[in-house]
Design an enzyme around this catalytic site. Structure first.
Site, PDB file in Angstrom:
ATOM      1  N   HIS A  76       8.755   8.190   4.288  1.00 26.31           N
ATOM      2  CA  HIS A  76       9.092   8.472   5.688  1.00 26.31           C
ATOM      3  C   HIS A  76      10.173   7.534   6.225  1.00 26.31           C
ATOM      4  O   HIS A  76      10.702   7.747   7.322  1.00 26.31           O
ATOM      5  CB  HIS A  76       7.831   8.433   6.573  1.00 26.31           C
ATOM      6  CG  HIS A  76       7.381   7.074   6.985  1.00 26.31           C
ATOM      7  ND1 HIS A  76       6.370   6.379   6.343  1.00 26.31           N
ATOM      8  CD2 HIS A  76       7.797   6.258   7.984  1.00 26.31           C
ATOM      9  CE1 HIS A  76       6.184   5.222   6.935  1.00 26.31           C
ATOM     10  NE2 HIS A  76       7.039   5.116   7.946  1.00 26.31           N
ATOM     11  N   ASP A 117       3.493   9.476   0.499  1.00 24.55           N
ATOM     12  CA  ASP A 117       4.504   8.713   1.238  1.00 24.55           C
ATOM     13  C   ASP A 117       5.045   7.590   0.361  1.00 24.55           C
ATOM     14  O   ASP A 117       4.695   6.412   0.519  1.00 24.55           O
ATOM     15  CB  ASP A 117       3.882   8.154   2.519  1.00 24.55           C
ATOM     16  CG  ASP A 117       4.915   7.607   3.482  1.00 24.55           C
ATOM     17  OD1 ASP A 117       6.110   7.866   3.280  1.00 24.55           O
ATOM     18  OD2 ASP A 117       4.512   6.936   4.451  1.00 24.55           O
TER      19      ASP A 117
END
Length: 417
Positions: free
Chosen positions: A219, A268
């Protein structure tokens, strides 16, 4: 009246000259910024721009010399055929002194300092032995001979890098302590350079896992921004004061996990390949050192105390990131407890893990994303998690959530090519 007109014209001329000068100086500044927009310095050197010219200077790490930090003053041995040898041996097996690679006699030959790829080959304004031709060992040209002569440089003994080791020093991450970079030498700082203003701003943390690879959170990567906009700094204690211990690299390649979900933050994780022109990326020191990846069977139990570090906010509603590297001690929380309704319920996937301070006073916060959660095993620190998300910062029953690195060992190994 004439005097007034003349004064007026003189004032206009002065004004125009001043405007012209200011425009010129702004132009010089704009040009100068572009010189260091991509780091031209090798071996972890940092680029500094002269204010009023297009020239730049490289601040080299200890042991490195030359315009681009391309000369390794400490290197006294070779690996394989010595293609990447950048030491200072300047005489041949017969004892003859090497000629400068930019001398008139050498400029008439195939390998010289004026080749377009001279820097990559290690050639420059020096007379040190090099192996630009992939011969059996480094060599150089000598006076009075059309032939090159080999240099007698011993082979290096292979030394295994001892990941996860450090010099621990106690000196906020929320409620945490200011940390010496020697305590977290794997800590990386990820920056983005604005393509228009050429100014850089801090984006996220990361972890050095190999001399040329940094692990961070997916992210932290903008899918529409080119890898060329990013750069990574290692060995950084303060975000507002550069130091000679820092090593800065452009990013050659970004690999975000193909199944990253930016809604749930599942998967992530992302890899950053550091750009090197000399075959060497991060130079190990007490300020820069890789973290160990956990073995596939290494599982830390509930309540194991681990550490999180970063340059993020010191409080949930603070408008600024920390000016210094911070650290906090957190305890691992079982998956069962963290998936309970009073914690995160079904938001937590098997690719995530939770950790928090026992009294909720210390935690990772915004800006710490991508940074390391490390736990000790047999005297070495292991990268157990990547700072990912959480509900606020240091809130009761809302621990920090981290990408479970253990689930991605195979993915990391397959992509580090």
């Amino acid at each position: 009246m004439k005097i007034m007109i003349l004064l007026s014209l003189f004032s206009i001329c002065i004004d125009m000259s001043l405007q012209s000068y200011l425009l010129h100086t702004r132009k010089i500044r704009t040009l100068s910024r572009t010189e260091c927009s991509t780091n031209k310095c090798l071996n972890g050197g940092s680029c500094a721009q002269h204010v009023y010219s297009k020239d730049y200077v490289c601040h080299c790490p200890e042991g490195y010399l030359g315009k681009h930090c391309e000369i390794d003053n400490k290197s006294n041995c070779i690996n394989d055929k010595g293609k990447d040898y950048r030491g200072t041996r300047d005489y041949t097996v017969s004892g003859k002194e090497c000629l400068q690679w930019d001398s008139f006699a050498v400029l008439q030959r195939k390998y010289n300092a004026q080749r377009s790829n001279a820097l990559k080959l290690g050639l420059g304004s020096h007379n040190y032995c090099r192996n630009p031709s992939h011969a059996k060992k480094p060599w150089c040209y000598v006076q009075g001979s059309m032939y090159r002569e080999y240099c007698d440089i011993p082979k290096c003994e292979k030394v295994e890098s001892k990941c996860g080791q450090r010099e621990y020093k106690m000196n906020k991450i929320v409620g945490g302590n200011e940390a010496a970079i020697e305590s977290h030498p794997w800590q990386a700082a990820l920056y983005i350079t604005d393509s228009r203003s050429k100014s850089s701003y801090f984006q996220c943390g990361g972890s050095l896992i190999h001399s040329c690879w940094v692990l961070t959170a997916a992210h932290c990567i903008h899918p529409t921004i080119s890898h060329s906009w990013y750069h990574v700094t290692l060995g950084k204690s303060s975000t507002n004061k550069p130091s000679k211990n820092e090593q800065t690299f452009s990013v050659e390649k970004i690999i975000s996990h193909e199944n990253f979900n930016d809604d749930s933050f599942d998967n992530d994780i992302a890899l950053l390949k550091l750009k090197s022109q000399s075959g060497t990326c991060a130079i190990e020191s007490k300020f820069v050192h890789p973290i160990c990846l956990p073995s596939k069977c290494l599982i830390f139990s509930e309540n194991t105390q681990c550490e999180v570090s970063g340059y993020g906010r010191e409080a949930e509603f603070s408008p600024f990131y920390s000016k210094f590297l911070k650290e906090a001690r957190v305890n691992l929380i079982s998956q069962q407890k963290c998936r309970s309704p009073e914690y995160y319920g079904k938001k937590l996937t098997e690719n995530m893990l939770c950790a928090a301070h026992h009294n909720w006073k210390e935690d990772a916060c915004k800006g710490d994303s991508g940074g390391p959660l490390v736990c000790e095993n047999n005297g070495r620190m292991n990268l157990y998690g990547i700072t990912s998300w959480g509900d606020g910062c240091a809130r009761p029953n809302k621990p920090g959530v981290y990408t479970r690195v253990l689930n991605y060992i195979q993915w990391i190994e397959e992509n580090m090519i």
